[in-house]
Scaffold this active site. Structure first.
Site, mmCIF file in Angstrom:
data_model
loop_
_atom_site.group_PDB
_atom_site.id
_atom_site.type_symbol
_atom_site.label_atom_id
_atom_site.label_comp_id
_atom_site.label_asym_id
_atom_site.label_seq_id
_atom_site.Cartn_x
_atom_site.Cartn_y
_atom_site.Cartn_z
ATOM 1 N N HIS A 173 44.667 40.444 33.209
ATOM 2 C CA HIS A 173 44.908 41.608 34.077
ATOM 3 C C HIS A 173 46.235 41.380 34.821
ATOM 4 C CE1 HIS A 173 44.412 44.000 37.771
ATOM 5 N NE2 HIS A 173 43.767 44.832 36.982
ATOM 6 N N ARG A 175 47.058 41.192 37.709
ATOM 7 C CA ARG A 175 47.001 40.361 38.913
ATOM 8 C C ARG A 175 47.060 38.868 38.555
ATOM 9 N NH1 ARG A 175 43.079 39.845 43.229
ATOM 10 N NH2 ARG A 175 41.488 40.123 41.651
ATOM 11 N N LYS A 176 46.998 38.566 37.256
ATOM 12 C CA LYS A 176 47.031 37.175 36.803
ATOM 13 C C LYS A 176 48.458 36.804 36.399
ATOM 14 C CE LYS A 176 42.579 37.392 37.214
ATOM 15 N NZ LYS A 176 42.349 38.408 38.237
ATOM 16 N N LEU A 177 48.716 35.497 36.166
ATOM 17 C CA LEU A 177 50.089 35.103 35.824
ATOM 18 C C LEU A 177 50.515 35.728 34.495
ATOM 19 C CD1 LEU A 177 49.444 32.883 37.996
ATOM 20 C CD2 LEU A 177 50.989 31.422 36.734
ATOM 21 N N GLN A 285 47.866 31.303 41.811
ATOM 22 C CA GLN A 285 47.711 32.711 41.416
ATOM 23 C C GLN A 285 47.541 33.613 42.635
ATOM 24 O OE1 GLN A 285 44.388 34.995 39.338
ATOM 25 N NE2 GLN A 285 45.248 35.691 41.269
#
Ligand SMILES: Cc1ncc(COP(=O)(O)O)c(C=O)c1O
Length: 393
Positions: A173, A175-177, A285
Site C-alpha cells: 500500500h 503508506r509502505k516503503l 516506516q
C-alpha cells in the site's frame, strides 16, 4: 508518507500495458522471484493486498469457527479482521511499550486450548521478536504468522524481516516503503503451502493463466477447491520491480532522517520515539513519538497545531478493540495499547523530505512542549544541531 515514484515506474507500467498482459502474468512471476531473492525466502506469492494475504494464511492454516487467534489490538484493523473472515475469534493481547509489538509475556495469558495461531505484527516496521514467540507457541501446536505489512527493508537478527518466518505477509500500500498502489506478498519456506496459495488466489484453479496461454494445445483447467480472486496485476508488478530496486536507498534515507528527528527531539523529557529494537533494525516506516504525561497540550491539540502550521501528521497506531466494529465483545484489559494509541503521533517522514521541512515539524513540537513555558536555551536544539552539522547543511 509520500511514495517515492518517478519516471521509471511510469515507464514500467506503460511497458506492461503495451505488452497486452495487464492481469496476473509474467511480470508478477518476475516480481515474486525478485522479492523472494531480496528477502532470502524460498517462495514468494504475490497477492492483491496484505489483507488478502493474511486471509489466505489463515485459510491455509485450517483456522475456522470455534478457533481463537491472538492478535495485537494495536495494529491496523486488517490484522484482526482477517481472523473474522475465516469465522474465528480474534483475541486481543497487549503490546510492549518500547517496540509496540506483542511479546511472549503479553501473549501467554491469552493462550487456551482453542488458540490456533498468533499474528505477530512488525508494527511500523519495528521487527517483533519472532524467535521468542515461536518458542512460546510452536511446542503447543500454535502457528506464528508474521504480519510484516510494514516491514520491507527492516531486519531481524541480521536477516531481512520475514526471512526466517514459517509464513510472513507484506503490504505494498502507498503508506509502505515499497508500493504497487495496492498489493501484498507472502513469503514462506514451504513449497506445498506456496503452491496452494497460488491456487487459492486464482479461484482454486489447478493451472494458471500464464501456463494455459503458453500451451500450444487447449488446456482444460480444473477447480480443486473454493478459491478467491486475490491476484496482483502485471501493471502493479512492473511498478513493484522498480520499487524493489530502490528499497535500500529508501531505508538509508529514512534512517538518516529518523536519526535527525531523534537528535532534535532528544531533550524533550520523557518523549518516547521509535528506535531499533535489540534484535534488529527498523525501516522507520512510521516515525512515532509518544507524548509524556506532563506534555502541556493534548495529542489532538498537537495534531491541530501541526495541521495549522502546514504539517500533515497523523495519530499513531489505532487500537482495533476501541472501534465500533469490535464493540460487541467484552472490553479487554490493554493498558499499554490504550496509552500508546491515545498519546502517540506519527510525524512526516518520506524519501524526498528536506531538512528544512523536518526543522519546521520539530519547531512546532518544541513550541507545543514549551506551551506556557518561557523559552530557554534548552529549547534551541534545531539551531544547535544545524551548527553542529556545519558545512553539511
Ligand atoms: C500491520 C498491518 N497489517 C495489515 C495491513 C493491511 O495491508 P493492505 O492495505 O495491503 O491490505 C496493514 C496496512 O496498513 C498493516 O499496517
Amino acid at each position: 508518507m509520500r511514495p517515492w515514484l518517478g519516471d521509471e515506474e511510469a515507464a514500467a507500467a506503460a511497458a506492461a500495458i503495451a505488452s497486452g498482459w495487464i492481469a496476473q502474468g509474467p511480470r508478477v512471476a518476475e516480481f515474486e522471484a525478485a522479492f523472494a531473492e531480496s528477502i532470502g525466502a524460498a517462495h514468494a506469492v504475490a497477492l492483491s493486498s496484505c489483507t488478502t494475504a493474511l486471509h489466505l494464511t489463515l485459510v491455509t492454516a485450517g483456522i475456522g469457527p470455534g478457533d481463537e487467534v491472538v492478535v495485537p489490538s494495536l495494529s491496523f484493523i486488517a490484522t484482526a479482521n482477517a481472523v473474522r473472515y475465516v469465522g474465528a475469534r480474534p483475541v486481543f493481547a497487549d503490546v510492549e511499550e518500547a517496540t509496540q509489538n506483542l511479546i511472549p509475556q503479553t501473549v501467554a495469558p491469552h493462550l487456551t486450548d482453542r488458540t490456533r495461531a498468533i499474528i505477530l505484527v512488525d508494527q511500523t516496521g519495528v521487527p517483533a521478536d519472532l524467535d521468542s514467540m515461536r518458542a512460546l507457541c510452536e511446542p503447543n501446536g500454535i502457528s506464528v504468522i508474521e504480519d510484516a505489512a510494514c516491514a520491507v527493508g527492516a531486519t531481524y537478527r541480521g536477516r531481512p524481516a520475514g526471512a526466517t518466518a514459517g509464513v510472513a505477509a507484506f503490504s505494498f500500500h502507498p503508506r509502505k516503503l515499497l508500493t504497487t498502489g495496492e498489493g501484498g506478498m507472502i513469503v514462506t519456506p514451504d513449497g506445498e503451502l506456496a503452491a496452494r496459495l497460488r491456487r487459492l488466489r486464482e479461484h482454486g484453479m489447478d493451472v494458471g493463466a500464464v501456463q494455459r496461454h503458453a500451451s500450444k494445445q487447449p488446456v482444460i483447467e480444473r477447480y480443486l477447491e473454493t478459491g478467491f480472486n486475490y491476484r496482483m496485476t502485471d501493471i502493479q508488478a512492473a511498478i513493484g520491480l522498480v520499487q524493489l530496486a530502490k528499497v535500500d536507498r529508501m531505508v538509508a534515507r529514512r534512517r538518516e532522517l529518523a536519526a535527525r528527528y531523534q537528535h532534535l527531539l532528544a531533550d524533550i523529557p520523557g518523549l518516547a520515539m521509535i528506535r531499533d529494537p535489540a534484535h534488529g533494525t527498523t525501516n522507520y516506516q512510521g516515525f512515532w513519538i509518544v507524548l509524556p504525561p506532563w506534555f502541556p497540550v493534548s495529542r489532538n491539540e498537537l495534531l491541530r497545531m501541526l495541521a495549522e502550521s502546514g504539517v500533515s501528521a497523523r495519530r499513531g497506531v489505532m487500537a482495533a478493540h476501541l472501534e465500533p466494529a469490535y464493540s460487541g465483545e467484552p472490553r479487554p484489559h490493554l493498558p499499554v495499547t490504550e496509552w500508546l494509541t491515545a498519546r502517540s503521533v506519527t510525524l512526516p517522514l518520506f524519501h524526498a523530505m528536506t531538512e528544512e521541512q523536518q526543522d519546521h515539524v520539530v519547531s512546532v513540537i518544541r513550541a507545543a512542549a514549551a506551551h506556557g513555558v518561557q523559552p530557554s536555551p534548552r529549547h534551541q536544539a534545531v539551531r544547535d544541531y544545524s551548527s553542529a552539522m556545519g558545512d553539511r547543511e
